[in-house]
Design an enzyme around this catalytic site. Structure first.
Site, PDB file in Angstrom:
ATOM      1  N   HIS A 102      32.890 -64.933 -21.496  1.00 31.83           N
ATOM      2  CA  HIS A 102      33.746 -63.750 -21.389  1.00 31.83           C
ATOM      3  C   HIS A 102      35.173 -64.226 -21.123  1.00 31.83           C
ATOM      4  CE1 HIS A 102      33.160 -59.209 -20.676  1.00 31.83           C
ATOM      5  NE2 HIS A 102      32.595 -59.549 -21.802  1.00 31.83           N
ATOM      6  N   HIS A 159      32.761 -62.947 -32.945  1.00 34.26           N
ATOM      7  CA  HIS A 159      32.029 -62.781 -31.696  1.00 34.26           C
ATOM      8  C   HIS A 159      30.584 -62.380 -31.945  1.00 34.26           C
ATOM      9  CE1 HIS A 159      31.753 -61.961 -27.356  1.00 34.26           C
ATOM     10  NE2 HIS A 159      31.001 -60.937 -27.701  1.00 34.26           N
TER      11      HIS A 159
END
Length: 932
Positions: A282, A219
């Site tokens: 997200h 990430h």
């Protein structure tokens, strides 16, 4: 014991939350009709020694007598009460504590919840409704009858770091540690960490290990996009991120001020005004807690723009869900139903944008079974600044300052959680990875920071990885020494690693010269924003974190940021079919057109769009919905400052179904779609910047990585063709899940391209709305028999040999430049791009928007089905006055095909079909809102 009080607040009119529960229960097949009786009430729990005057004052504050009824004490009747789990942020309770202080009411604790009464049904059904629809076990707990709230965290922190023994461990033992802690580190990365601490002669602390895992996570580190890649034919490729950067460098657009540096890309189309561009994903958080995941996705991308010293002015959202009619049996245990995910995500996006006061101006909603358990949530933000320059700090001696919300347990390990594969247990183990947003606090942060650029030398968003990421990144090459005891906490009981890693929202970290601290403190006090001075940037190149003065983390920033071993990956490149024309047969052309207009991916998204305020700030020139009744889709949207003649156009390109057949062509097509969306609205294709967002499966699978490499190839080829540079991007990988069949599934390969273009004259903008009977309808571009990944196949079924995905049109860049000139010269009355559903759907949307008819007398291909439903790239419909056709042809410098005429009669007349009334088209287009 301090007295406790409860206030139950009920709506006088029917509560829409009750209706939503009834609808969801029916849609999920839990009940067969509307006979389910549902009542919903809010419950406020208070702690404090309160007399009757204090209770009356609070009652008057909390209960609107025109709309609500409030009652102190135990509730009547049978019901289930839901409240937050301990440690989950309760923003409403925090606001209540603040309000009570202002009212002079001495409450010492507050919590909120809701009470649901489900009428006369059996306990088993009631429990299923609560679990499937009402409550989310990731963040909530519930109790039949009444629930006891948690006012104060009961845990007590040790304040010291634990030592994690890794030296001398076998690989199996290291992998076990990695799984137990959710580190998401590769075996070679674990070996490097082990060797580093063996060389130091000590074991790492839990704070150090967690910090490395966060910093090296997929990430945050984008290690696949930075990996050395060799294709299966032996070719060594540049890293994916280097390919994108090389593309931007080669284009060398003068309007690019900063690309792939910091929190957002920066462009400047005119004067001293710069525009910050960023889009984030997200996905995993939205799968386990849809409202909070989407809510904080919006909040996070707004902070990205704020973190590059720009004022946010608008947000965008692209949402991908499983079909709302998915049977419950197809949803794995422990996962939420797509309906619940969709409703929660849309609520979360609307809640944040509307409350913070920013328009949600552009986006898309897509449906596919591949998104059933793993939704995709793309959130974007645009900001502006005058006279911007990149902050050049931090400098040794600057203070490490955190502003905004307090730190809690929410969002811990979010970066590593987002780097893992979803499975049926994800919701059970990832509760702490869910972040809870508070848009009001973020609005105050904006007020503090916009106009305060002179007070800090560096700034960054405190997002994924929390303080670990924010302070760690700012300290790179400089070093910092911080004290965790100075971090404001939401509650007691957090261990050092939790404080350091928490992704609690609405926080920014800035580097402040000591001489500016007093002015900053005064500014924060004025706006009611909490400030904490954690320590200083040192200049020694070491990151030192203390708890009670004792170091719990001590490492060089060089090892933190450069010690990760690079990945070396092999990509098995796809071999798509190209140039193969495979036609389609359609028995019912009229029914197929109406079916396409009703398809989940084409039908009206007005119900979703109306959840968002897209006109706040007064700068929205072209809205997401256009037309006489504002019920037809725009292509690009345009925003402009009310005092400025110029503006910016925003367009979106996304088509995952092409990616299932040809990822390279899909990526090229996404760029092309985004480009023609901005051009169709009035944007200048020679002054357009791009954002790329890749959501993909597990890149360690060679075929999946090959598809990703091909997609980057396609995106770069398109960007070079249009001379439109990428300025920022984000990849979200490992979007895979274990389905109800116990098999592993990946989401469709999904690339979202956002184009942002300069609009030199906002008064010249055009919309996809038929304007004047008698005007001519012109089709630009070529049509071919290209149906692979088409919505015709999604509607009718894909044949065994689907043929080819639409191929790039080499003439498109010139076409878009010439069309932009024609729009600026006033030759274009309306314009609409052709995308999902092809020519027939585009014509129908134009008719719906203008509530006018169109008589089509010439089609672009000998094959009727190809003419109507193929989705060939780079095509647009343009409305031109008859007297302007010759001049329009002269500007376009390409064949201009006049295919029909705008008519006063409200019918769409197509060769081979009986006339279709525009209201029938509109009914089909809006039918989804009734069905879903």
């Amino acid at each position: 014991m301090v007295p406790r009080h409860r206030l139950t607040i009920r709506s006088i009119d029917p509560d829409p939350r009750a209706t939503a529960i009834q609808t969801a229960a029916r849609q999920l097949g839990l009940v067969t009709d509307d006979a389910l009786e549902v009542k919903v009430a809010d419950v406020v729990f208070l702690e404090g020694d309160l007399d009757q005057d204090a209770l009356n004052k609070l009652h008057g504050f909390l209960v609107d007598p025109l709309l609500q009824q409030g009652r102190w004490g135990e509730p009547n009747g049978h019901g289930t009460e839901v409240t937050f789990l301990p440690g989950v942020t309760d923003s409403a309770a925090a606001s209540l504590l603040h309000a009570a202080e202002q009212l002079g009411v001495p409450i010492t604790g507050a919590a909120t919840g809701r009470r649901v009464e489900l009428g006369d049904i059996d306990d088993d059904l009631a429990d299923r409704i609560v679990r499937r629809i009402v409550a989310n076990p990731v963040i909530e707990r519930w109790q039949v009858g009444t629930v006891e709230p948690t006012f104060h965290a009961e845990s007590v922190a040790s304040g010291v770091a634990d030592t994690v023994e890794i030296i001398g461990k076998t690989m199996d033992e290291l992998l076990t540690i990695g799984v137990e802690r959710g580190l998401a580190l590769d075996p070679q990365e674990l070996r490097v960490v082990q060797a580093h601490y063996a060389e130091l002669g000590r074991e790492p602390t839990d704070v150090e290990l967690e910090t490395l895992a966060q910093t090296w996570s997929e990430h945050c580190a984008h290690k696949t996009f930075r990996a050395a890649i060799t294709t299966d034919d032996g070719e060594d490729r540049p890293s994916l991120i280097q390919m994108l950067r090389n593309c931007t460098d080669s284009i060398d657009a003068p309007f690019v001020k900063s690309a792939f540096v910091g929190n957002a890309g920066i462009v400047g189309f005119r004067g001293e005004t710069t525009i910050a561009l960023k889009a984030e994903t997200h996905n995993h958080p939205s799968a386990v807690e849809p409202f909070g995941g989407a809510n904080t996705g919006v909040g996070g991308v707004i902070r990205d723009v704020l973190g590059i010293a720009h004022k946010p002015i608008a947000v965008t959202d692209i949402l991908c869900f499983g079909p709302p009619d998915t049977p419950l049996s197809s949803v794995p245990d422990g996962a939420l139903h797509p309906l619940r995910i969709r409703d929660g995500v849309i609520d979360g996006v609307a809640d944040y944008g509307n409350k913070i006061g920013l328009p949600t101006v552009a986006g898309a909603v897509l449906y596919d079974p591949g998104f059933t358990t793993n939704p995709l949530v793309f959130a974007g933000c645009i900001g502006v600044a005058e006279g911007w320059s990149m902050p050049d700090g931090p400098f040794p001696g600057d203070r490490v300052v955190v502003l905004g919300g307090r730190t809690g347990r929410d969002g811990i390990r979010g970066a590593t959680f987002s780097s893992l594969t979803m499975d049926a247990s994800t919701g059970e183990v990832a509760g702490a990875s869910v972040q809870i947003g508070d848009p009001i606090v973020e609005k105050l942060l904006i007020d503090v920071l916009v106009g305060a650029e002179h007070l800090f030398s560096a700034i960054t968003d405190c997002g994924a990885g929390g303080l670990s990421s924010a302070v760690g990144e700012m300290a790179e090459g400089v070093g910092a020494d911080v004290e965790l005891d100075e971090v404001p906490l939401k509650y007691a009981g957090l261990e050092p690693w939790e404080i350091w890693l928490s992704e609690a929202q609405e926080r920014m970290v800035i580097a402040v010269p000591p001489a500016n601290m007093a002015e900053l403190e005064d500014r924060c006090s004025y706006y009611g924003v909490e400030l904490a001075d954690l320590g200083e940037f040192t200049g020694d190149g070491r990151l030192v974190v203390r708890s009670g003065g004792v170091p719990v983390l001590d490492m060089t920033t060089e090892f933190l940021h450069d010690g990760r071993p690079p990945r070396a990956l092999t990509a098995k490149m796809p071999q798509p079919k190209r140039g193969e024309e495979v036609g389609r047969e359609v028995d019912d052309l009229r029914g197929t057109l109406l079916g396409l207009l009703s398809h989940l991916n084409i039908a009206s998204k007005a119900e979703t769009i109306h959840r968002y305020d897209h006109e706040i700030l007064g700068g929205t020139v072209i809205r997401p919905l256009v037309g006489r009744l504002s019920d037809a889709p725009a292509d690009g949207v345009v925003i402009a400052e009310p005092t400025d003649d110029a503006g910016i156009a925003i367009g979106i390109g996304v088509n995952p179904w092409w990616g299932l057949h040809d990822p390279e062509a899909m990526a090229y097509g996404a760029v092309d779609e985004a480009m023609r969306n901005v051009v169709a609205a009035g944007g200048d294709p020679d002054n357009t910047a791009l954002l790329d967002n890749f959501s993909w499966g597990d890149p360690r699978r060679e075929s999946t990585l090959g598809e990703l490499v091909a997609a980057v190839d396609g995106a770069c080829a398109a960007a070079m063709a249009y001379r439109a540079p990428f300025v920022s991007g984000k990849d979200s990988l490992n979007n895979e899940y274990t389905g109800a069949d116990s098999k592993r599934h990946a989401v469709p390969p999904t690339l979202v391209i956002t184009a942002v273009a300069n609009v030199p004259d906002a008064d010249r903008c055009v919309t996809p709305v038929l304007r004047q009977p008698g005007n001519k309808i012109v089709l630009l571009g070529s049509t071919a028999t290209e149906f692979a990944g088409s919505h015709l196949d999604l509607l009718l079924g894909e044949p065994d040999d689907p043929g080819s995905v639409p191929s790039p049109d080499p003439d498109a860049p010139t076409r878009y430049r010439n069309l932009h000139r024609a729009i600026n010269e006033g030759l274009v009355w309306s314009c609409h791009d052709l995308s999902e559903g092809g020519l027939a759907v585009a014509l129908a949307e134009l008719c719906i928007a203008g509530r006018l008819g169109a008589e089509i007398t010439e089609l672009p291909h000998d094959d009727l089905v190809t003419s109507l439903f193929a989705e060939s790239q780079s095509r647009l419909l343009v409305e031109v006055a008859p007297g302007d056709l010759d001049e329009f042809r002269g500007v376009m410098h390409e064949p201009v095909r006049v295919i029909g005429t705008v008519t006063e009669l409200t019918d769409l007349v197509l060769p081979g079909l009986d006339p279709i009334d525009v209201e029938d088209l509109a009914d089909a287009f809006t039918r989804l809102e009734d069905l879903a």
